[in-house]
Design a protein around this motif. Structure first.
Motif, PDB file in Angstrom:
ATOM      1  N   ILE A 177       0.867  -1.174   0.000  1.00 27.16           N
ATOM      2  CA  ILE A 177       0.000   0.000   0.000  1.00 27.16           C
ATOM      3  C   ILE A 177       0.903   1.222   0.000  1.00 27.16           C
ATOM      4  CG2 ILE A 177      -1.807   1.237   1.246  1.00 27.16           C
ATOM      5  CD1 ILE A 177      -2.498  -1.495   2.552  1.00 27.16           C
ATOM      6  N   LEU A 178       0.836   2.021  -1.053  1.00 26.88           N
ATOM      7  CA  LEU A 178       1.789   3.116  -1.238  1.00 26.88           C
ATOM      8  C   LEU A 178       1.098   4.365  -1.752  1.00 26.88           C
ATOM      9  CD1 LEU A 178       4.585   1.121  -3.109  1.00 26.88           C
ATOM     10  CD2 LEU A 178       4.720   1.950  -0.746  1.00 26.88           C
ATOM     11  N   GLU A 179       1.726   5.499  -1.500  1.00 25.43           N
ATOM     12  CA  GLU A 179       1.333   6.736  -2.157  1.00 25.43           C
ATOM     13  C   GLU A 179       1.861   6.677  -3.583  1.00 25.43           C
ATOM     14  OE1 GLU A 179       2.318  11.523  -1.896  1.00 25.43           O
ATOM     15  OE2 GLU A 179       2.606  10.244  -0.130  1.00 25.43           O
ATOM     16  N   THR A 180       0.986   6.827  -4.549  1.00 30.77           N
ATOM     17  CA  THR A 180       1.390   6.718  -5.948  1.00 30.77           C
ATOM     18  C   THR A 180       2.428   7.785  -6.298  1.00 30.77           C
ATOM     19  OG1 THR A 180      -0.713   5.742  -6.625  1.00 30.77           O
ATOM     20  CG2 THR A 180       0.568   6.853  -8.334  1.00 30.77           C
ATOM     21  N   GLY A 181       3.572   7.329  -6.799  1.00 31.60           N
ATOM     22  CA  GLY A 181       4.643   8.236  -7.173  1.00 31.60           C
ATOM     23  C   GLY A 181       5.568   8.626  -6.040  1.00 31.60           C
ATOM     24  N   SER A 182       5.379   8.033  -4.873  1.00 30.13           N
ATOM     25  CA  SER A 182       6.212   8.397  -3.720  1.00 30.13           C
ATOM     26  C   SER A 182       7.589   7.757  -3.782  1.00 30.13           C
ATOM     27  CB  SER A 182       5.515   8.000  -2.422  1.00 30.13           C
ATOM     28  OG  SER A 182       5.279   6.588  -2.386  1.00 30.13           O
ATOM     29  N   LEU A 183       7.772   6.722  -4.597  1.00 26.89           N
ATOM     30  CA  LEU A 183       9.067   6.070  -4.763  1.00 26.89           C
ATOM     31  C   LEU A 183       9.620   6.387  -6.146  1.00 26.89           C
ATOM     32  CD1 LEU A 183       8.268   2.525  -3.312  1.00 26.89           C
ATOM     33  CD2 LEU A 183       9.227   4.506  -2.119  1.00 26.89           C
ATOM     34  N   LYS A 184      10.939   6.489  -6.253  1.00 23.97           N
ATOM     35  CA  LYS A 184      11.571   6.745  -7.547  1.00 23.97           C
ATOM     36  C   LYS A 184      11.251   5.623  -8.523  1.00 23.97           C
ATOM     37  CE  LYS A 184      16.016   7.823  -9.690  1.00 23.97           C
ATOM     38  NZ  LYS A 184      17.474   8.024  -9.457  1.00 23.97           N
ATOM     39  N   THR A 185      11.240   4.393  -8.001  1.00 18.23           N
ATOM     40  CA  THR A 185      10.825   3.242  -8.802  1.00 18.23           C
ATOM     41  C   THR A 185       9.686   2.551  -8.076  1.00 18.23           C
ATOM     42  OG1 THR A 185      13.074   2.925  -9.649  1.00 18.23           O
ATOM     43  CG2 THR A 185      11.549   1.077  -9.862  1.00 18.23           C
ATOM     44  N   MET A 186       8.505   2.648  -8.643  1.00 24.42           N
ATOM     45  CA  MET A 186       7.351   1.986  -8.044  1.00 24.42           C
ATOM     46  C   MET A 186       7.397   0.491  -8.358  1.00 24.42           C
ATOM     47  SD  MET A 186       5.683   4.412  -6.490  1.00 24.42           S
ATOM     48  CE  MET A 186       4.091   3.653  -6.124  1.00 24.42           C
ATOM     49  N   PRO A 187       6.802  -0.346  -7.497  1.00 24.84           N
ATOM     50  CA  PRO A 187       6.766  -1.788  -7.791  1.00 24.84           C
ATOM     51  C   PRO A 187       5.869  -2.075  -8.990  1.00 24.84           C
ATOM     52  CG  PRO A 187       5.418  -1.279  -5.876  1.00 24.84           C
ATOM     53  CD  PRO A 187       6.141  -0.010  -6.228  1.00 24.84           C
ATOM     54  N   GLU A 188       5.855  -3.335  -9.405  1.00 22.52           N
ATOM     55  CA  GLU A 188       5.028  -3.711 -10.556  1.00 22.52           C
ATOM     56  C   GLU A 188       3.544  -3.565 -10.260  1.00 22.52           C
ATOM     57  OE1 GLU A 188       5.935  -7.380 -12.477  1.00 22.52           O
ATOM     58  OE2 GLU A 188       8.102  -7.039 -12.387  1.00 22.52           O
ATOM     59  N   ALA A 189       3.185  -3.663  -8.986  1.00 27.90           N
ATOM     60  CA  ALA A 189       1.790  -3.486  -8.580  1.00 27.90           C
ATOM     61  C   ALA A 189       1.766  -2.886  -7.183  1.00 27.90           C
ATOM     62  CB  ALA A 189       1.046  -4.819  -8.599  1.00 27.90           C
TER      63      ALA A 189
END
Length: 395
Positions: free
Chosen positions: A13-25
């Motif tokens: 469960i993540l904030e969309t765009g909060s990581l430089k590389t988002m996981p596949e899902a």
């Protein structure tokens, strides 16, 4: 899409765009909707403009392909992604940047302009076919395919107009200049079998946004481009009868209508309607045969740069917009799902786009099964293609 096979508890469960590389899902923490990275390849990948159909069945009829553009060392190339398996396949290899975004689902070909010529490529065999070469001094393009996939549609412009584009490459610089120049433009068809080019309508105006009807091979839609509050924008014309028909009449000062698109059955034209500009917002639909117009009201924050309609024509999607857009929405950076409720649209937020730069327009598409909304975004620092599931995840 086969992401259902993944155990929901394993998806972060993540904030969309909060990581430089988002996981596949991941699951958007603000909306509780699952998002998948649809294109798993390096470089920039770009889905089609909102009204250009990118989908067709796999050759065996058991799945769905989506055509998209990907950057390569030989310029942008066309690829397919299998929506069921995420398998990728490059279908064009000719060097150079391609323009067109035209899929012939019946003939299983993609059409595009490369330099001064138009080609088609077979989606299954990757065999290239020459279609047409614009003669010396004739500046043109093709951007749409008619319903029986026999004719391409596009425009011819003047050298003077091309020079304005060359000197003003940014839209903010050329937009008013092209409109004010009132230079001659011609709508054209190109017969795919014979290569014959036919001018069927000419006007001293910026004719743009060309679209053939998805069901009537003779019905062509185009717009008068320019500042929307200064133009009667949405027009249709039968390429045989050649009588233009204005689809929406403005009734107040600074009223605007635009970003028009056909319904899948070809019976309606939908468009963004504001009465007046930036004040009151609607998604409007005009019945082509009867002339009856329906309007669904939207709140300011729900306004979207582009809207699209589901395959069953029951619901809509929107790609939102940032505060610099015409609605000046304070909280409009979302991918939306809309459901008609009386004379309004009830909205559901699907993706938080706070980390997305809206200089790249997301351009939403419903997947053919109606279960996902596909969009492009740059919240990872490059352009890529994503899909959000309409079903809410329980978390």
């Amino acid at each position: 899409m086969n992401e259902k096979k993944v155990n929901q508890k394993e998806i972060p469960i993540l904030e969309t765009g909060s990581l430089k590389t988002m996981p596949e899902a991941w699951i958007d923490k603000d909306t509780h909707h699952k998002i998948i990275k649809l294109i798993l390849r390096k470089g920039n990948n770009r889905s089609f403009y909102f009204h250009n159909n990118p989908f067709l069945p796999t050759k065996d009829g058991k799945g769905t392909l989506m055509v998209f553009y990907g950057d390569t060392n030989d310029g942008n190339q066309l690829f397919t992604v299998n929506l069921n398996t995420k398998e990728l396949e490059q279908i064009t290899h000719k060097p150079g940047n391609k323009r067109g975004e035209i899929v012939g689902a019946k003939t299983r070909k993609v059409y595009y302009k490369n330099n001064d010529s138009i080609f088609s490529t077979d989606i299954d065999t990757h065999e290239d076919h020459f279609v047409f070469k614009f003669p010396e001094g004739l500046i043109g393009s093709a951007s749409t395919l008619n319903a029986d996939e026999k004719l391409l549609g596009g425009v011819i412009i003047t050298k003077e107009e091309q020079e304005i584009f060359n000197k003003n490459p940014d839209k903010s610089d050329y937009f008013n200049k092209i409109y004010e120049a009132k230079l001659e433009r011609s709508l054209v068809t190109i017969d795919i079998a014979s290569g014959k080019l036919q001018k069927f309508f000419t006007e001293d105006a910026w004719l743009n946004h060309e679209q053939f009807s998805p069901t009537d091979p003779d019905l062509f839609m185009y717009c008068h481009e320019g500042p929307w509050h200064k133009v009667d924008r949405i027009w249709t014309i039968d390429i045989n009868k050649l009588k233009p028909h204005l689809m929406h009449y403005r009734t107040v000062n600074r009223e605007i209508a635009g970003h028009e698109f056909f319904s899948p059955d070809g019976k309606k034209i939908w468009f963004d309607l504001q009465i007046p500009r930036g004040e009151t917002f609607y998604l409007a639909g005009k019945n082509i045969k009867t002339g009856k117009e329906i309007r669904y009201a939207l709140k300011r924050n729900e306004w979207s740069i582009h809207y699209n309609i589901s395959p069953d024509m029951e619901t809509f999607a929107g790609d939102g917009g940032d505060e610099s857009q015409v609605a000046h929405a304070k909280d409009g950076q979302w991918i939306y799902h809309f459901t008609p409720a009386g004379d309004s649209l009830s909205s559901e937020k699907l993706v938080n786009m706070a980390h997305h730069n809206y200089e790249l327009e997301p351009n939403v598409h419903f997947s053919p099964d109606g279960k996902w909304i596909i969009f492009r975004a740059n919240f990872e620092g490059k352009t890529n293609v994503y899909a959000v599931e309409l079903e809410t995840t329980n978390i």
